[in-house]
Design a protein around this motif. Structure first.
Motif, PDB file in Angstrom:
ATOM      1  N   LYS A  84       1.209  -1.118   0.426  1.00 14.86           N
ATOM      2  CA  LYS A  84       0.152   0.174   0.450  1.00 14.86           C
ATOM      3  C   LYS A  84       0.836   1.557   0.209  1.00 14.86           C
ATOM      4  N   HIS A  85       1.827   1.384   0.639  1.00 17.53           N
ATOM      5  CA  HIS A  85       2.793   1.824   0.789  1.00 17.53           C
ATOM      6  C   HIS A  85       3.285   2.380  -0.915  1.00 17.53           C
ATOM      7  N   HIS A  88       0.985   4.408  -2.593  1.00 18.71           N
ATOM      8  CA  HIS A  88       1.141   5.801  -3.195  1.00 18.71           C
ATOM      9  C   HIS A  88       2.220   6.395  -3.327  1.00 18.71           C
ATOM     10  N   ARG A  91       1.560   6.828  -6.877  1.00 21.30           N
ATOM     11  CA  ARG A  91       0.982   7.983  -7.562  1.00 21.30           C
ATOM     12  C   ARG A  91       1.394   9.308  -7.274  1.00 21.30           C
TER      13      ARG A  91
END
Length: 259
Positions: A84-85, A88, A91
């Protein structure tokens, strides 16, 4: 279908975004986690390994991970957070590219005149002094620079309705947005970007030494009259032609027609 099932399986490796809101892991994702697969940009510390970070709350307590990205400092103790990181950061990288820089709220951007330094996560444009906290403004500002690049490549400079172009006889000054040609000695002005290409080609022909385009001949107006050009001898040639042409009442040999 096999294709849809395979695509869904690859997506669940990171996160399940189903309408039910339940996160599930497939056999492939569990295998990746069990084998201890590490993504680039992360560092793993075992239970009895000192990470030598005084601000880390997991040091010498539990197996944990550190993000090694510049100015990030994110620490976590579950390998599932790694994916998930990483998303991030992907993005953020796709947003800032090479013309913006992002600063977290906990970090100072070291600009004394920046109102967001140390208070909000914000972005700095690396081409000008533009700063914002809204990520949607980053894309809009990038388009603005792209437009200015096109204008500069065409050899023009833009002036808004509130900017003085400093051209004494400019009829658009402080009235509307317009563009001035930056070619030395040229004072051409346009109000639309569509007019730039033709003017640019004119200067390119001058640089190559090509002669200018020939001026058009005499034009005929709607009432049938002939507009004389400004070239020397043009009016004289017209008068000579008109004098030798028989009138509407003359016959084939110039004799008057019988009544």
């Amino acid at each position: 279908m096999p294709t849809a099932s395979g695509a869904k399986k690859r997506f669940w490796i990171i996160e399940d975004m189903s309408p039910f809101g339940k996160r599930r892991k497939t056999a492939s994702s569990r295998k990746m986690l069990d084998e201890g697969m590490m993504l680039e940009g992360f560092q793993r510390f075992d239970l009895y390994e000192d990470c030598k970070d005084a601000a880390c709350q997991f040091s010498l307590k539990v197996t944990h991970y550190h993000c090694t990205r510049e100015n990030c400092g994110y620490k976590f103790c579950g390998r599932t957070h790694m994916y998930k990181h990483a998303q991030h950061h992907d993005r953020v990288d796709n947003l800032v590219l090479d013309d913006f820089k992002r600063f977290k709220a906990s970090l100072s951007c070291h600009f004394a005149d920046c109102p967001f330094s140390g208070t909000s996560t914000h972005f700095h444009c690396l081409r000008c002094r533009f700063r914002c906290t809204d990520s949607t403004k980053v894309t809009a500002h990038r388009k603005h620079h792209g437009k200015q690049d096109v204008i500069s490549a065409a050899g023009f400079c833009q002036f808004s309705s509130s900017a003085d172009c400093a051209v004494p006889d400019c009829k658009y000054k402080l009235k509307c947005s317009h563009f001035h040609c930056t070619y030395p000695g040229c004072r051409h002005t346009v109000v639309g970007m569509s007019q730039m290409d033709s003017h640019k080609r004119k200067h390119e022909k001058q640089e190559r030494g090509e002669p200018p385009a020939a001026s058009p001949g005499p034009a005929v107006s709607l009432d049938g009259s002939l507009s004389l050009g400004a070239e020397p001898g043009g009016s004289l040639l017209f008068l000579q032609t008109a004098a030798g042409r028989p009138g509407p009442g003359a016959g084939r040999r110039g004799r008057p027609r019988p009544a």
